[in-house]
Design an enzyme around this catalytic site. Structure first.
Site: not given
Length: 856
Positions: A157, A611, A814-816
């Site tokens: 995060e 993802s 940050n997320y993929l």
């Protein structure tokens, strides 16, 4: 349960409504599952009430929302029987009493207590290289545990946005055998040639897309081939660095630049003048129009004035009588002077700055040269915060060496600060990865200096984070079945936890933490209040709350009957400002998740859902015969869907309209060039007029626009000719030759004028001539190329406009999982530089060598 990573249940990707930012809503439908057979009712089977499209009033941070009439309990088929009502608490473990409320808010949690000493901290994302951000990482509470937590576990995060779901579930595509057989914890992907990048044989370096390499950094340490998991408590053996770079001391303004109070100039002390200058520089920004910002600034400034009174004895007691305009005008004039510097002067200033900071940019870690991330100490100023932060406008004090603790190797020389003073402390802890630490005065947050994003330590953290999310694939069906069963639990705490897990999984909500009185009133799933959730029979729930960074989350979703039933039960006999999940908090939820899978937290669910959704969306795009721009648009569409899922919103850039207008003009300019080539063909042979390929005229190019465009082209040609004439003369002088006479420049300008006179005569005739004669085949080829450019640029314009209020970078960073992008680029022959910036390529070297058939 099978561990075959190629098999996914229908629930592998969260449902989501394609919500538009800024409070605009669309309806989301979470599929209903009948029993355990996974059959899902279609969205068409539901009907929404007429009031569903009306957004709720947004709750203002820090203030109680106006009371509204609560709906009576809904007695329908969704209502539960007596057996369905949960017990108040678990018999085995009684619920702890809720903390006392103050002004309608829960008291501060013990877990949020600020540690006096900086705890041992594992690598987290560093702040911007230009200095630490206002909302840097807070140190976690150190807890003893039997098994050591992986480094990258809680680093998901770092975004400035929140959560908003997608429209519908996407069915997973089949996966290759190689992807199925690959274990989730595999070490490092094998090197592979990709696009134009060529692997350098026996060099020990990762695949590079450019041959040019920074000699200062040397060869990249291929940590993912040696110790990809980074296990072991010690993070380094030797560490040597130069500390941090402090900003220069304050330089007083010229004597003629003074703020005014009640119409008279005030002779401020340097300390008070510096703080007044912070405000003066922001005079025409939205911050200076904010009442909370102004109030906090003035209160802190008065404290400075009390310790350092005005030298002429002026007593400043009223903010309204203060006039900071003289300061603002001075700062603006200084900005204009800097912009007016020649390129040589700007380069010299930059070189001087770089030379001053050079020794702080790198450190020596276990004998390797590694780049340091945020080595600059943030200068003093006014705190801006994020969203509706109650402390915005407060004074950020100057950080001095006495405030900073260094972490360095035992045998390394202790660096000397670049300003007077001594370090607060020097320690030699090789179990943490930060180089320096201090506490800022606004929120009491610990600030850290870490290695740069592309360093081995940060890379290990990133890789482990995504591997943890991949590991969740093997457990997610079992975890979902578990919380589905707990939705009917007789224990209230278990039922609330299961309902919260349902929302975190299906809607990708953040878990949320308790907030203190001095923080912005933002919430997550566990900290939702009754006012944030509204029920609409038979199965619709409306969420309306401020998420991270005060980004509004507004979404209408259809949920399973049991979830609807549970929310109704949780809201019974509660006020609007009461907690919805009063038996659940983030700590207890994460503890439960850790029991389900070692290292699992709510953040891992968010990374996993982002993802896996991204992978499915990319796999479903038919790109067999697509152009490069069509492929890029498909990638950005998938990225945009994930950003909506995670509610990664942003305000549309202030310059968006101007930017779009420039793009439209460039688009028309391409069409103008194509038009002139078509008219050239018509002049050569009239048969081209009958060809369908050239028959359609450029309908959006009117005579006025063409005249304006040609005038602009003429001015540009004049400017180019003058610059070339100046450069040629400078070169001749350097060679000791006689410079050209100005008559040569005049001849060139006259030739340009004649060319544009010809263009003026050609307007409206549908005939044109080129400067140099070309064959019809060559002209036709040029027309075809321009047609491709026009199509590609049109797609760019659409993509730019559609993403104006969506922050694509946050999810990408940050997320993929970056290996999804690297593999996709290889499959579709897309240069990685078209998607990842140079910074991201450096940040994810371990992902750049992935096999093309790799799947998340």
């Amino acid at each position: 349960m099978s561990s075959d990573s190629a098999m996914f249940s229908d629930d592998d990707r969260p449902l989501a409504a394609k919500a538009t930012p800024n409070g605009k809503n669309h309806t989301t439908s979470i599929p209903k599952v009948n029993g355990t057979n996974g059959h899902i009712k279609k969205e068409e089977d539901y009907e929404m009430s007429e009031g569903d499209d009306q957004p709720l009033a947004t709750r203002k941070p820090g203030k109680a929302s106006p009371p509204r009439k609560r709906k009576k309990a809904i007695n329908s088929d969704a209502s539960s029987s007596d057996d369905d009502v949960p017990l108040a608490s678990s018999p085995a473990k009684p619920a702890k009493p809720a903390p006392k409320k103050q002004n309608g808010k829960s008291g501060p949690s013990k877990e949020r207590a600020v540690n006096k000493k900086p705890p041992k901290k594992k690598a987290k994302q560093e702040s911007d290289a230009s200095g630490l951000s206002d909302e840097d990482v807070k140190p976690p509470v150190v807890k003893k545990r039997k098994a050591r937590k992986l480094k990258g576990e809680n680093n998901a995060e770092e975004s400035s946005d929140d959560d908003r779901p997608l429209t519908k579930k996407m069915e997973p595509k089949g996966r290759t055998k190689a992807a199925q057989e690959e274990p989730s914890g595999s070490e490092g992907p094998k090197a592979k040639k990709r696009g134009k990048a060529k692997k350098e044989e026996d060099s020990g370096t990762p695949v590079k897309t450019k041959k040019k390499k920074d000699e200062e950094e040397g060869e990249v340490f291929r940590w993912w081939e040696q110790d990809p998991n980074g296990d072991g408590s010690a993070k380094w053996t030797t560490l040597e660095h130069s500390g941090v770079f402090f900003p220069p001391p304050y330089e007083p303004l010229p004597s003629h630049v003074k703020m005014k109070y009640n119409g008279k100039s005030v002779d401020l002390s340097p300390e008070a003048e510096e703080v007044a200058g912070f405000y003066g520089a922001m005079l025409e920004t939205p911050h200076a129009q904010d009442a909370v910002f102004n109030k906090n600034f003035f209160e802190d400034w008065k404290k400075v004035l009390k310790d350092h009174p005005s030298q002429d004895g002026t007593k400043i007691t009223s903010f309204e009588l203060c006039d900071f305009r003289p300061m603002f005008e001075y700062f603006e004039s200084e900005k204009a002077k800097k912009k007016a510097l020649t390129s040589e002067e700007k380069k010299a200033a930059k070189k001087a700055k770089d030379d001053m900071e050079l020794k702080y940019t790198h450190c020596s870690l276990d004998g390797r040269k590694e780049k340091v991330g945020n080595f600059r100490v943030e200068p003093p100023g006014l705190f801006r915060g994020r969203g509706e932060h109650p402390k915005k406008g407060a004074l950020k004090l100057r950080v001095r060496p006495e405030d900073i603790t260094l972490n360095i190797g035992k045998d390394a020389p202790i660096p000397v600060p670049n300003v007077p003073g001594k370090w607060k402390a020097v320690q030699h802890d090789n179990t943490v990865t930060w180089l320096a630490n201090w506490t800022e005065n606004i929120n009491g947050n610990h600030k850290y200096v870490f290695l740069a994003a592309g360093s081995s330590l940060k890379g290990q953290s990133d890789m482990q984070k995504f591997e943890k999310a991949r590991e969740l694939k093997k457990h997610v069906d079992r975890i979902r079945l578990s919380y589905q069963n707990d939705l009917k639990s007789k224990v209230m705490a278990d039922r609330q936890r299961a309902t919260a897990m349902y929302f975190i999984d299906k809607l990708a909500l953040r878990a949320g933490n308790e907030k203190g009185e001095d923080e912005a009133d933002t919430v997550g799933c566990c900290s939702l209040r009754c006012e944030h959730v509204t029920l609409e029979a038979p199965d619709s729930i409306t969420f309306d709350f401020l998420g991270k960074d005060s980004i509004r989350y507004y979404n209408q979703v259809r949920v399973e009957p049991q979830v609807f039933k549970n929310i109704r039960i949780f809201k019974e006999n509660k006020n609007d400002d009461d907690s919805l999940f009063d038996r659940v908090n983030t700590s207890s939820l994460n503890k439960h998740l850790n029991n389900e899978m070692k290292g699992l937290t709510a953040k891992v669910f968010r990374t996993f859902n982002a993802s896996i959704t991204f992978q499915h969306l990319l796999d479903e795009e038919p790109l067999a015969n697509a152009t490069l721009q069509e492929k890029l648009n498909a990638y950005n569409r998938a990225n945009r869907e994930v950003a909506i899922l995670c509610n990664h919103q942003r305000a549309a850039p202030k310059t968006h309209d101007q930017s779009m207008e420039r793009m439209r003009n460039k688009y028309r300019a391409l069409k103008y060039e194509r038009m002139k080539l078509r008219h050239t063909l018509f002049a050569i042979d009239t048969k081209f007029k009958k060809s369908k390929k050239y028959a359609d005229d450029e309908s959006d190019l009117d005579d006025d626009w063409i005249a304006t465009h040609e005038d602009q082209l003429k001015e540009k040609e004049f400017e180019k000719a003058e610059k070339k004439f100046t450069r040629d003369n400078e070169k001749l002088v350097e060679e000791g030759k006689q410079p050209h006479d100005k008559s040569i420049l005049k001849e060139r300008l006259d030739a340009i004028k004649e060319d544009f006179k010809r263009l003026t005569k050609e307007r409206g005739t549908k005939k044109a001539a080129l400067k140099r004669e070309k064959s019809t085949e060559k002209i036709e080829e040029m027309v075809d190329k321009l047609t491709d450019k026009v199509k590609a640029f049109k797609l760019q314009m659409i993509d730019r406009d559609e993403t104006k209020e969506i922050a694509l970078g946050t999810s990408k960073i940050n997320y993929l999982d970056p290996r999804i992008t690297a593999a996709w680029c290889q499959i579709h022959d897309v240069p990685i530089e078209k998607i990842f910036s140079k910074t991201l390529v450096t940040k994810f070297p371990w992902a750049m060598e992935v096999e093309p058939d790799w799947k998340f």
